[in-house]
Design a protein around this motif. Structure first.
Motif, PDB file in Angstrom:
ATOM      1  N   SER A 132       5.049  22.780   7.723  1.00 26.13           N
ATOM      2  CA  SER A 132       5.838  22.038   8.693  1.00 26.13           C
ATOM      3  C   SER A 132       5.980  20.591   8.211  1.00 26.13           C
ATOM      4  N   PRO A 133       6.794  20.362   7.174  1.00 23.31           N
ATOM      5  CA  PRO A 133       6.857  19.032   6.556  1.00 23.31           C
ATOM      6  C   PRO A 133       7.571  18.011   7.430  1.00 23.31           C
ATOM      7  N   ASN A 134       7.191  16.753   7.219  1.00 24.88           N
ATOM      8  CA  ASN A 134       7.882  15.646   7.878  1.00 24.88           C
ATOM      9  C   ASN A 134       9.214  15.365   7.199  1.00 24.88           C
ATOM     10  N   ILE A 135      10.074  14.632   7.887  1.00 27.52           N
ATOM     11  CA  ILE A 135      11.262  14.059   7.264  1.00 27.52           C
ATOM     12  C   ILE A 135      10.904  12.622   6.893  1.00 27.52           C
ATOM     13  N   GLU A 136      10.968  12.287   5.612  1.00 30.39           N
ATOM     14  CA  GLU A 136      10.499  11.001   5.120  1.00 30.39           C
ATOM     15  C   GLU A 136      11.586  10.291   4.315  1.00 30.39           C
ATOM     16  N   LEU A 137      11.319   9.030   4.039  1.00 28.08           N
ATOM     17  CA  LEU A 137      12.160   8.224   3.150  1.00 28.08           C
ATOM     18  C   LEU A 137      11.341   7.777   1.947  1.00 28.08           C
ATOM     19  N   LEU A 138      11.904   7.883   0.770  1.00 26.50           N
ATOM     20  CA  LEU A 138      11.350   7.284  -0.448  1.00 26.50           C
ATOM     21  C   LEU A 138      12.527   6.786  -1.275  1.00 26.50           C
ATOM     22  N   VAL A 139      12.545   5.497  -1.559  1.00 25.58           N
ATOM     23  CA  VAL A 139      13.653   4.930  -2.327  1.00 25.58           C
ATOM     24  C   VAL A 139      13.096   4.194  -3.538  1.00 25.58           C
ATOM     25  N   GLU A 140      13.857   4.200  -4.614  1.00 23.95           N
ATOM     26  CA  GLU A 140      13.442   3.499  -5.823  1.00 23.95           C
ATOM     27  C   GLU A 140      13.517   1.994  -5.622  1.00 23.95           C
ATOM     28  N   SER A 141      12.559   1.288  -6.212  1.00 25.29           N
ATOM     29  CA  SER A 141      12.546  -0.162  -6.129  1.00 25.29           C
ATOM     30  C   SER A 141      12.016  -0.714  -7.448  1.00 25.29           C
ATOM     31  N   THR A 142      11.661  -1.980  -7.449  1.00 27.45           N
ATOM     32  CA  THR A 142      11.147  -2.634  -8.659  1.00 27.45           C
ATOM     33  C   THR A 142       9.789  -3.248  -8.364  1.00 27.45           C
ATOM     34  N   ARG A 143       9.007  -3.468  -9.419  1.00 28.52           N
ATOM     35  CA  ARG A 143       7.634  -3.918  -9.223  1.00 28.52           C
ATOM     36  C   ARG A 143       7.570  -5.316  -8.618  1.00 28.52           C
ATOM     37  N   ASP A 144       8.559  -6.143  -8.875  1.00 28.14           N
ATOM     38  CA  ASP A 144       8.511  -7.498  -8.318  1.00 28.14           C
ATOM     39  C   ASP A 144       8.544  -7.482  -6.790  1.00 28.14           C
ATOM     40  N   ARG A 145       9.064  -6.373  -6.204  1.00 27.36           N
ATOM     41  CA  ARG A 145       9.119  -6.275  -4.744  1.00 27.36           C
ATOM     42  C   ARG A 145       7.734  -6.051  -4.131  1.00 27.36           C
ATOM     43  N   ILE A 146       6.797  -5.532  -4.912  1.00 27.96           N
ATOM     44  CA  ILE A 146       5.489  -5.191  -4.351  1.00 27.96           C
ATOM     45  C   ILE A 146       4.353  -6.000  -4.972  1.00 27.96           C
ATOM     46  N   VAL A 147       4.676  -6.951  -5.830  1.00 31.67           N
ATOM     47  CA  VAL A 147       3.619  -7.679  -6.535  1.00 31.67           C
ATOM     48  C   VAL A 147       2.697  -8.409  -5.565  1.00 31.67           C
ATOM     49  N   ASP A 148       3.250  -8.983  -4.495  1.00 31.43           N
ATOM     50  CA  ASP A 148       2.409  -9.692  -3.528  1.00 31.43           C
ATOM     51  C   ASP A 148       1.466  -8.741  -2.797  1.00 31.43           C
ATOM     52  N   VAL A 149       1.975  -7.556  -2.467  1.00 33.84           N
ATOM     53  CA  VAL A 149       1.129  -6.565  -1.803  1.00 33.84           C
ATOM     54  C   VAL A 149       0.011  -6.117  -2.734  1.00 33.84           C
ATOM     55  N   GLU A 150       0.340  -5.869  -4.003  1.00 32.74           N
ATOM     56  CA  GLU A 150      -0.688  -5.445  -4.952  1.00 32.74           C
ATOM     57  C   GLU A 150      -1.732  -6.530  -5.167  1.00 32.74           C
ATOM     58  N   ASN A 151      -1.298  -7.778  -5.216  1.00 32.79           N
ATOM     59  CA  ASN A 151      -2.251  -8.872  -5.380  1.00 32.79           C
ATOM     60  C   ASN A 151      -3.188  -8.954  -4.176  1.00 32.79           C
ATOM     61  N   CYS A 152      -2.619  -8.764  -2.998  1.00 33.83           N
ATOM     62  CA  CYS A 152      -3.422  -8.775  -1.775  1.00 33.83           C
ATOM     63  C   CYS A 152      -4.454  -7.650  -1.798  1.00 33.83           C
ATOM     64  N   LEU A 153      -4.014  -6.476  -2.158  1.00 38.77           N
ATOM     65  CA  LEU A 153      -4.922  -5.330  -2.207  1.00 38.77           C
ATOM     66  C   LEU A 153      -6.025  -5.526  -3.245  1.00 38.77           C
ATOM     67  N   SER A 154      -5.668  -6.036  -4.412  1.00 35.17           N
ATOM     68  CA  SER A 154      -6.664  -6.192  -5.483  1.00 35.17           C
ATOM     69  C   SER A 154      -7.739  -7.211  -5.132  1.00 35.17           C
ATOM     70  N   THR A 155      -7.391  -8.221  -4.328  1.00 34.92           N
ATOM     71  CA  THR A 155      -8.364  -9.251  -3.973  1.00 34.92           C
ATOM     72  C   THR A 155      -9.148  -8.921  -2.708  1.00 34.92           C
ATOM     73  N   GLN A 156      -8.577  -8.086  -1.826  1.00 34.93           N
ATOM     74  CA  GLN A 156      -9.215  -7.850  -0.533  1.00 34.93           C
ATOM     75  C   GLN A 156      -9.852  -6.463  -0.395  1.00 34.93           C
ATOM     76  N   SER A 157      -9.570  -5.552  -1.310  1.00 36.54           N
ATOM     77  CA  SER A 157     -10.085  -4.185  -1.181  1.00 36.54           C
ATOM     78  C   SER A 157     -11.475  -4.053  -1.794  1.00 36.54           C
ATOM     79  N   THR A 158     -12.181  -3.021  -1.348  1.00 39.62           N
ATOM     80  CA  THR A 158     -13.523  -2.717  -1.847  1.00 39.62           C
ATOM     81  C   THR A 158     -13.486  -1.375  -2.564  1.00 39.62           C
ATOM     82  N   GLU A 159     -14.110  -1.297  -3.725  1.00 38.39           N
ATOM     83  CA  GLU A 159     -14.126  -0.023  -4.440  1.00 38.39           C
ATOM     84  C   GLU A 159     -15.012   0.976  -3.698  1.00 38.39           C
TER      85      GLU A 159
END
Length: 273
Positions: free
Chosen positions: A75-102
């Protein structure tokens, strides 16, 4: 992970809230999967973003990394996935790398122990590959719908070995919230059934009273089942309709013929709590 070439570094950012692990939304088992491939899992309790990133491509959207979101479940969901570029997520990745715990095995054990104390939702076996198009049409599997609440409240394994997998599939398709009492469960299952494609089509077909064979043949046409499969499916579906929508449907036996119909004026009628 089996599709990822060896030598590729893999990192998973997720969150492990015990209530979400209990409900099957998150799974601490991913830790071992990543460790087996030399990867790592990182935890951030406020994470809600969904994105998939390789060294050359980014997909942004609503889909979690689950079989239901990626179209690999019954019973799958209806979802969205669209192509983007890494510069759009660099701030999110930086946030995750500094605030996440292994994540560690000790963390996983702690979350699992707490999750055992919380009510969970039984999940169905998942398909190993993309679901066929017919998977969008759910047909009830559990032959005795009166057993469904037992499977919901105690887990599918409380049923027989034959009934447990069928109940798990049905509960996954219905996607019910936790903690319902029996009356709430009955009403909500009936409502969920009326939202399903197959039940909506049968409902219209039953505006005119139909013999058993007529409905069986219509169900075969709608699902692509052969005659024998359609007969079993209709017997089960009919039981579900009478169990969870008793004010909407009527079964009568006249001159050795079984007649099934929608009750007069039932178009907008729902069960009363």
């Amino acid at each position: 992970m089996s599709a990822v070439p060896s030598g590729v570094d893999v990192a998973l950012y997720t969150r492990w809230r015990p209530e979400e692990v209990a409900a099957g939304i998150s799974d601490t088992g991913v830790l071992q999967v990543l460790h087996d491939r030399g990867g790592a899992v990182y935890l951030h309790d406020r994470l809600h973003a969904k994105f998939f990133r390789t060294e050359s491509a980014v997909l942004l959207g609503s889909a979690n990394l689950t079989a239901t979101a990626l179209g690999w479940s019954f019973s799958p969901n209806i979802e969205l996935l669209v192509e983007s570029t890494r510069d759009r997520i660099v701030d999110v990745e930086n946030c995750l790398s500094t605030q996440s715990t292994e994540a560690t095995a000790e963390m996983a054990r702690e979350v699992d122990e707490i999750a055992k104390l919380l009510p969970g939702v039984p999940t169905a076996p998942e398909l190993l590959g993309p679901a066929p198009e017919s998977a969008a049409i759910w047909v009830p599997h559990l032959r005795m719908p009166s057993d469904l609440y037992t499977a919901y409240s105690r887990g599918p394994n409380s049923l027989t070995s034959r009934s447990a997998p069928a109940a798990a599939v049905d509960l996954a398709a219905l996607d019910l919230p936790m903690g319902l009492d029996r009356v709430e469960f009955q009403v909500l299952v009936g409502h969920r059934m009326r939202q399903q494609v197959l039940l909506q089509k049968l409902d219209r077909f039953l505006e005119t009273p139909r013999r058993f064979g007529e409905v069986r043949d219509e169900l075969a046409r709608l699902t692509g089942c052969d005659r024998e499969q359609a007969e079993d499916a209709w017997q089960t579906t009919m039981r579900w309709m009478l169990e969870f929508l008793p004010h909407r449907y009527l079964r009568e036996v006249k001159r050795h013929s079984e007649i099934f119909s929608r009750r007069t004026g039932a178009m907008d009628q729902t069960n009363e709590v």
